[in-house]
Design a protein around this motif. Structure first.
Motif, PDB file in Angstrom:
ATOM      1  N   UNK A 554      47.172 133.631  57.935  1.00  0.00           N
ATOM      2  CA  UNK A 554      48.333 133.361  57.077  1.00  0.00           C
ATOM      3  C   UNK A 554      49.440 132.617  57.818  1.00  0.00           C
ATOM      4  N   UNK A 555      49.142 132.095  59.031  1.00  0.00           N
ATOM      5  CA  UNK A 555      50.106 131.177  59.654  1.00  0.00           C
ATOM      6  C   UNK A 555      49.973 129.828  58.945  1.00  0.00           C
ATOM      7  N   UNK A 556      50.975 128.965  59.091  1.00  0.00           N
ATOM      8  CA  UNK A 556      50.990 127.707  58.343  1.00  0.00           C
ATOM      9  C   UNK A 556      49.752 126.860  58.625  1.00  0.00           C
ATOM     10  N   UNK A 557      49.385 126.717  59.911  1.00  0.00           N
ATOM     11  CA  UNK A 557      48.244 125.831  60.190  1.00  0.00           C
ATOM     12  C   UNK A 557      46.938 126.453  59.704  1.00  0.00           C
ATOM     13  N   UNK A 558      46.825 127.774  59.685  1.00  0.00           N
ATOM     14  CA  UNK A 558      45.619 128.415  59.149  1.00  0.00           C
ATOM     15  C   UNK A 558      45.537 128.240  57.629  1.00  0.00           C
ATOM     16  N   UNK A 559      46.680 128.371  56.967  1.00  0.00           N
ATOM     17  CA  UNK A 559      46.704 128.158  55.521  1.00  0.00           C
ATOM     18  C   UNK A 559      46.308 126.714  55.198  1.00  0.00           C
ATOM     19  N   UNK A 560      46.849 125.787  56.009  1.00  0.00           N
ATOM     20  CA  UNK A 560      46.544 124.371  55.802  1.00  0.00           C
ATOM     21  C   UNK A 560      45.042 124.115  55.973  1.00  0.00           C
ATOM     22  N   UNK A 561      44.429 124.708  57.004  1.00  0.00           N
ATOM     23  CA  UNK A 561      42.989 124.544  57.228  1.00  0.00           C
ATOM     24  C   UNK A 561      42.188 125.080  56.048  1.00  0.00           C
ATOM     25  N   UNK A 562      42.582 126.259  55.542  1.00  0.00           N
ATOM     26  CA  UNK A 562      41.859 126.873  54.429  1.00  0.00           C
ATOM     27  C   UNK A 562      41.929 126.000  53.183  1.00  0.00           C
ATOM     28  N   UNK A 563      43.116 125.406  52.920  1.00  0.00           N
ATOM     29  CA  UNK A 563      43.279 124.560  51.738  1.00  0.00           C
ATOM     30  C   UNK A 563      42.457 123.276  51.869  1.00  0.00           C
ATOM     31  N   UNK A 564      42.402 122.716  53.101  1.00  0.00           N
ATOM     32  CA  UNK A 564      41.612 121.500  53.309  1.00  0.00           C
ATOM     33  C   UNK A 564      40.133 121.759  53.064  1.00  0.00           C
ATOM     34  N   UNK A 565      39.647 122.905  53.537  1.00  0.00           N
ATOM     35  CA  UNK A 565      38.238 123.255  53.346  1.00  0.00           C
ATOM     36  C   UNK A 565      37.905 123.374  51.870  1.00  0.00           C
ATOM     37  N   UNK A 566      38.871 123.795  51.072  1.00  0.00           N
ATOM     38  CA  UNK A 566      38.644 123.957  49.631  1.00  0.00           C
ATOM     39  C   UNK A 566      38.898 122.658  48.871  1.00  0.00           C
ATOM     40  N   UNK A 567      39.275 121.598  49.604  1.00  0.00           N
ATOM     41  CA  UNK A 567      39.525 120.319  48.963  1.00  0.00           C
ATOM     42  C   UNK A 567      40.827 120.276  48.205  1.00  0.00           C
ATOM     43  N   UNK A 568      41.762 121.171  48.577  1.00  0.00           N
ATOM     44  CA  UNK A 568      43.044 121.222  47.876  1.00  0.00           C
ATOM     45  C   UNK A 568      44.170 120.606  48.706  1.00  0.00           C
TER      46      UNK A 568
END
Length: 568
Positions: A554-568
């Protein structure tokens, strides 16, 4: 006027020395959810399972928070006798079922049965009374007893046994039982009409032996009845019956009776009543002998046996348990080496009775004294803050109940009450809102607590904004210092912990504020793991929140990675 056999001992207790029993209605008040918050509700469940009983005496002894050092010492001595003499505990365990049955007799004594049943009931009660007194005395007779409680019980039982009424009953009871119990069967004469149907009947005789039905061919070929038994010339028929429980004792009652037999049974009841009358009269001189004293003793024995089992279970699992020394209440101290949360340990043992607990249950030092009586504890979530706080409250209650406590050594002053302030779930029905409810509960604590109380605050004042929370929490800590009570305040307000020394310098009081931190260890990978150890010190950084947030994504860069993986 004292009746024969109505001796001193009737009020002897294993929990209360003479003249120390609290008055009726003077039970300790536990406001709100404090019994649950402290972990005592769970410990009471463990005690009930370990003792095999559920009784008001168990909960009262554990929750009473006895403040009288003489009573605490009295209980410690009894418990130590039970712990150090396994044969004593085994003997009590064997006698308890008989006392339980006797208690059922005592509890049901007020029921108005027929005179015949009353005689039968009383004979059974007195037989159990004799048996329990002599069995308990036999258990205590050859034990190296040190406690005043068990020595007093032994003296009580000896005086009961030596009482002339007890000796007289012991001699007369077998004969009365023989006279009453020697009625085993009756013979009935039945006149038949021309169609061989029963027409008239009368009682012919009462026998001391029971009938046994035998097939007619066996009878014709000369079989002989066994000694002590009468044989009919056909099979034995029995009326159906149901069982009613009276005071825990099963009483058999016939569901129906034939019209012709009903008057016969009425006649039989009258005849047996005549037989019972002289026995009832003979029993009259033993009115002062009853099982009430032993009934009151039963839950106290359960209390000690349950406590001993829990202590032995923890010791066998490798955890330290010790007898604490009793310090005066005015000293307001609590020193424990290697303290741990007893309900956490018991939970582990319930899952795996063979578990070696020192590998999984962490111990900590507890030190309330003039160097610090108010602990501000900071650290990560699930880092051991609440577990430590609960361990302190459990240990305090166990000490005041007269138990051994978790630790290798302990020296503790009693407290007059334990107050808790734990977060509550959001309730839409509260007119004042969550913060108003929090403030109200805190206000009540300051209205009731004394310098000799223990106050436990867990994440209090978190329902408003950060700046207001800090300001209000500082006021609360200053109030605790002025009050002088022992207190633990678990908080994420690191700025509050940094103000511990300024508060001590700016506010007069007899309770210094100390900052404790729940330690963590950081692996080479940067992963943060709690150690569950607490030590004096100031909070480091922001409680490793960013590292822990990174671990959980739930850190910013982890959230960003998760969203990229989902194509969002």
């Amino acid at each position: 006027m004292t009746q024969p056999g109505d001796l001193l001992p009737r009020d002897h207790s294993l929990l209360w020395p003479s003249e120390t029993r609290p008055l009726q209605g003077q039970k300790r008040h536990w406001p709100g959810n404090s019994i649950r918050d402290t972990g005592l509700a769970e410990l009471l469940q463990h005690l009930q399972r370990a003792s095999g009983a559920s009784s008001a005496v168990l909960s009262e002894a554990l929750l009473d928070l006895c403040t009288d050092p003489s009573v605490i010492f009295y209980r410690q001595e009894v418990l130590e006798d039970v712990l150090k003499n396994p044969s004593l505990a085994q003997g009590f365990q064997e006698v308890i079922p008989h006392i339980t049955t006797l208690t059922d007799y005592v509890a049901s004594r007020e029921r108005r049965l027929t005179p015949l049943h009353e005689v039968s009931w009383r004979l059974g009660e007195l037989e159990l009374y004799l048996q329990c007194v002599e069995s308990l005395l036999g258990v205590l007779q050859h034990q190296p007893l040190k406690s005043a409680g068990l020595q007093g019980l032994k003296a009580v039982l000896q005086s009961l046994q030596e009482d002339p009424q007890f000796q007289s009953l012991k001699q007369e009871l077998p004969e009365m039982q023989s006279r009453f119990g020697g009625l085993a069967s009756i013979s009935i004469g039945v006149n038949l009409d021309a169609q061989l149907k029963p027409e008239e009947a009368t009682l012919l005789a009462v026998h001391g032996e029971r009938f046994r039905g035998v097939p007619i061919l066996k009878r014709l070929f000369g079989s002989k009845p066994r000694p002590g038994q009468l044989e009919g010339i056909g099979p034995l028929h029995a009326l159906p019956y149901k069982e009613d429980l009276i005071g825990g004792v099963a009483i058999q009652r016939h569901e129906r009776q034939d019209n012709l037999l009903s008057p016969l049974f009425a006649d039989l009841t009258r005849i047996l009543g005549d037989v019972a009358q002289p026995i009832s009269k003979a029993l009259g001189k033993y009115l002062s002998l009853n099982g009430k004293f032993l009934s009151r003793l039963e839950p106290e024995l359960h209390f000690y046996l349950g406590a001993a089992r829990i202590i032995q279970q923890l010791k066998q699992a490798g955890m330290p348990m010790c007898r604490p020394s009793i310090r005066p209440m005015q000293e307001r101290v609590c020193h424990i080496e290697q303290n741990f949360n007893v309900t956490l340990a018991l939970r582990h043992l319930n899952r795996d009775a063979q578990e070696h607990l020192p590998e999984t249950v962490i111990t900590n030092r507890v030190q309330f004294d003039e160097t610090g009586r108010i602990f501000l504890i900071t650290g990560p979530n699930r880092g051991g803050k609440t577990t430590y706080t609960q361990a302190v409250s459990l240990t305090q209650a166990m000490f005041q109940a007269g138990w051994y406590v978790p630790g290798v050594s302990a020296s503790i002053s009693p407290v007059d009450a334990i107050y808790t302030h734990y977060p509550m779930e959001e309730r839409p029905d509260l007119e004042t809102g969550r913060f108003g409810e929090e403030a109200s509960r805190l206000g009540e604590i300051f209205q009731k607590a004394t310098p000799y109380s223990l106050i436990l605050l867990n994440e209090s004042l978190t329902s408003t904004n950060l700046s207001e929370s800090l300001l209000l929490a500082e006021d609360v800590v200053k109030g605790l210092r002025m009050l002088g009570a022992r207190a633990i305040f678990n908080t994420h307000l690191h700025e509050l912990a940094h103000k511990a020394q300024p508060i001590n310098q700016s506010v007069e009081g007899t309770a210094d504020v100390v900052s404790l931190i729940a330690e963590v260890q950081v692996a080479d990978s940067g992963e943060v793991q709690p150690t569950y150890h607490l030590r004096p010190g100031l909070p480091q950084g922001i409680s490793y929140a960013r590292r822990i947030a990174d671990q959980h994504g739930i850190s910013l860069h982890k959230i960003e990675e998760a969203l990229k993986k989902r194509g969002l």
